[in-house]
Design an enzyme around this catalytic site. Structure first.
Site, PDB file in Angstrom:
ATOM      1  N   GLU A 342      -8.804  51.560  27.599  1.00  0.00           N
ATOM      2  CA  GLU A 342      -8.043  50.601  26.790  1.00  0.00           C
ATOM      3  C   GLU A 342      -8.013  49.205  27.398  1.00  0.00           C
ATOM      4  OE1 GLU A 342      -5.202  54.007  24.760  1.00  0.00           O
ATOM      5  OE2 GLU A 342      -4.526  53.006  26.586  1.00  0.00           O
ATOM      6  N   ASP A 366      -1.800  58.137  31.270  1.00  0.00           N
ATOM      7  CA  ASP A 366      -0.524  57.781  30.661  1.00  0.00           C
ATOM      8  C   ASP A 366       0.588  58.421  31.480  1.00  0.00           C
ATOM      9  OD1 ASP A 366      -1.725  56.497  28.558  1.00  0.00           O
ATOM     10  OD2 ASP A 366      -1.297  58.038  27.075  1.00  0.00           O
ATOM     11  N   HIS A 533       1.029  53.124  31.521  1.00  0.00           N
ATOM     12  CA  HIS A 533      -0.062  53.686  32.317  1.00  0.00           C
ATOM     13  C   HIS A 533       0.289  53.689  33.805  1.00  0.00           C
ATOM     14  CE1 HIS A 533      -3.065  52.308  28.983  1.00  0.00           C
ATOM     15  NE2 HIS A 533      -2.651  53.542  28.763  1.00  0.00           N
TER      16      HIS A 533
END
Length: 597
Positions: A342, A366, A533
């Protein structure tokens, strides 16, 4: 060992043996002792520390002891020629402080003053640290706890620990400088960390930010800008070593056919070669007529946007991210790359910190769910025990986690570890691959398909979870939590895992609690985490991270490291008695290592 990935030679550590400049008996009597101190530090560092390619860290000693400013200047000139970025000044005696100190504003500095009664090494240490503070050149002070005899040859354990902590962090600073962070794509789903801040990378890390649109991957596929022979080898390797799981994720109308899966595998393998080439280049492309593309971006870290513009249409980047972050592929065992999912550049920077301090692959995850003991008992009917007894955090992501994170590597006692690539055996690399199933991507999330890695991290590994965040008005801040991976019984794991994304890799994490502040309990750790994260590194490296952060002038807002293990520049002591507050004040006063933010 593999080919050097980046431009330039590895930086070196310079050892500066300083001495009392008074000739006619004093200086002459100290020459051998002083130079022996320098040699002992070189022996320690070269025996213990490694560059990312596995070679021993190189050290350079001044051509002579340093007693006056002319010798300081000669040493500085030699260090410039030798690419010295980190300096350690050593002495058993009094020296002329401002004349003998390292005045280069671009080196990271430490001073070891010998604790002996024959000569006042401690007096010089205090004097020269005061000079560093007065001149705005932060330096780390190293002073042994116990008095040594003048003829002592061994470096005391506490001194050795500080020398190594300083050198590890200093080399991490030096290794980042001049490299790039490569954004492949842009902002992912509004995630703040993927709003790449070039001022942060330039001013704090000495890095530049590069960027390419994701369409560059398609261009290279369409125009054949990749090594065709390597692609054939990589695809055959993937078919042999990357087992595809049964599609238990998608509805029948979303499930892909066998032919479509074949095309996806071809796509993601090709994509992996191309992303690697974008990062570090590939000389073979020049022979194919693509001289510009052969250069790469000199990227020590990168990020791939993926969602959603890419993943709504093309297979996702999970295979590429997971494999590049691992320590092996079709070419064999090799150093991992740092590739953030991401395009979360701040988590990528945290991964880079962990990697440069340990030379091991990093888990991107995550920080997904806090499970209290009561919640686990209610949902699974099982009481948590051991290190998990006070609760756990579910670390999970769609496949970017390194396969090394499966915990299939072992130490001499058979305990799970994550190793530098040069210590990993072929059997261990294969075990990590065998422990991973590539699950067809959830096409409600990833409309274009692809695959997500699925593995369960073995419990019992000490690890450190870390995260960089940028706070307006403050700048970057670092948070970290030391703890352990833990095992759950199969039934409990399945019940908890099936409640979330069951096609993704799982790590169960139990932080070490202190009973106060953000480490009052596991809930507080989760509740105080500053982003979605976290980067997870093998080992308890919190003290090294704190030292590294102070070198970069990044304050630490959350940690569970013992106060006695915190090692920062000596001038931090002048900013107040509370360590957290003094850290913030010192970082604000000195500012970023490479300029204004």
């Amino acid at each position: 060992m593999e080919v050097h990935r980046f431009q330039g030679e590895w930086p070196k550590i310079g050892i500066r043996p300083t001495i009392d400049g008074r000739m006619g008996g004093v200086r002459e009597s100290l020459e051998k002792q002083t130079m022996d101190m320098a040699k002992s530090v070189v022996k320690l560092l070269t025996k213990t520390l490694k560059y990312p390619d596995g070679k021993p860290v190189a050290c350079v000693i001044a051509d002579s002891t340093i007693g006056r400013v002319t010798e300081s200047a000669a040493c500085a000139e030699k260090f410039r020629r030798e690419n010295v970025a980190v300096t350690i000044t050593v002495t058993p005696c009094w020296c002329y402080g401002s004349e003998t100190m390292d005045m280069d504003p671009h080196t990271v500095k430490a001073v070891w003053g010998f604790n002996g009664t024959e000569r006042p090494g401690a007096v010089y240490l205090a004097a020269v640290l005061a000079a560093h503070a007065q001149k705005g050149l932060p330096a780390f002070g190293i002073y042994g706890h116990e008095v040594q005899d003048a003829d002592a040859k061994d470096i005391p354990a506490d001194v050795r620990e500080k020398l190594l902590r300083f050198a590890r962090a200093g080399m991490a600073v030096a290794l980042m400088r001049g490299k790039s962070y490569l954004s492949i794509g842009a902002v992912c789903m509004g995630i703040a960390g993927s709003i790449v801040d070039p001022d942060f990378f330039e001013n704090y890390l000495g890095m530049r930010c590069e960027g390419v649109d994701e369409v560059e991957i398609i261009r290279r596929m369409e125009d054949g800008i990749y090594d065709k022979d390597e692609y054939k080898k990589a695809l055959a390797w993937a078919k042999k070593n990357c087992k595809q799981g049964e599609d238990i994720i998608n509805r029948k109308d979303l499930a892909k056919t066998k032919a479509e899966h074949e095309k996806d595998w071809e796509f993601i393998v090709k994509m992996t070669l191309i992303v690697r080439d974008l990062m570090v280049g590939n000389p073979k492309l020049k022979a194919l007529g693509f001289g510009e593309e052969a250069l790469g971006h000199n990227a020590i870290a990168a990020g791939f946007q993926g969602q959603r513009q890419w993943t709504d249409f093309y297979p996702n980047g999970d295979f590429t991210e997971a494999l590049l972050n691992s320590s092996y592929d079709w070419s064999g065992i090799r150093a991992p790359f740092i590739l953030a999912t991401e395009n979360d550049s701040l988590n990528g920077a945290a991964m880079l910190f962990g990697y440069l301090l340990t030379n091991t692959a990093q888990i991107f995850a995550d920080v997904r769910t806090y499970w209290s003991p009561e919640a686990v008992l209610r949902v699974a009917g099982k009481k948590l025990t051991g290190k998990a007894e006070k609760g756990i955090i579910h670390l999970i992501n769609s496949g970017a986690a390194t396969l090394d994170g499966s915990g299939q590597q072992s130490d001499k006692k058979g305990k799970p570890v994550m190793k530098p690539f040069w210590e990993i055996t072929k059997d261990e690399a294969q075990a990590c691959l065998d422990a991973t199933t590539w699950m067809p991507a959830n096409r409600e999330y990833f409309r274009g398909g692809g695959y997500s890695s699925k593995f369960l991290t073995k419990g019992g590994m000490p690890c450190t979870m870390m995260r960089l965040n940028i706070v307006k008005g403050v700048g970057p801040v670092l948070q970290l939590a030391e703890g352990w991976t833990v095992d759950l019984d199969e039934k409990t794991f399945r019940i908890l895992d099936d409640r979330t994304d069951k096609g993704w890799p799982t790590t169960w994490f139990a932080p070490r609690l202190t009973g106060k502040g953000p480490f009052k309990d596991v809930y507080s750790v989760m509740n105080n985490w500053g982003a979605n994260h976290g980067a997870i590194s093998y080992g308890h490296i919190g003290a090294d991270l704190i030292t590294l952060a102070s070198m970069l002038r990044i304050p630490v807002c959350m940690h569970n490291v013992e106060e006695d293990d915190i090692f920062r520049p000596a001038s931090w002591n002048a900013f107040g008695m509370d360590k957290e507050g003094s850290d913030y004040r010192a970082c604000r006063t000195y500012g970023p290592l490479y300029g204004k933010y």
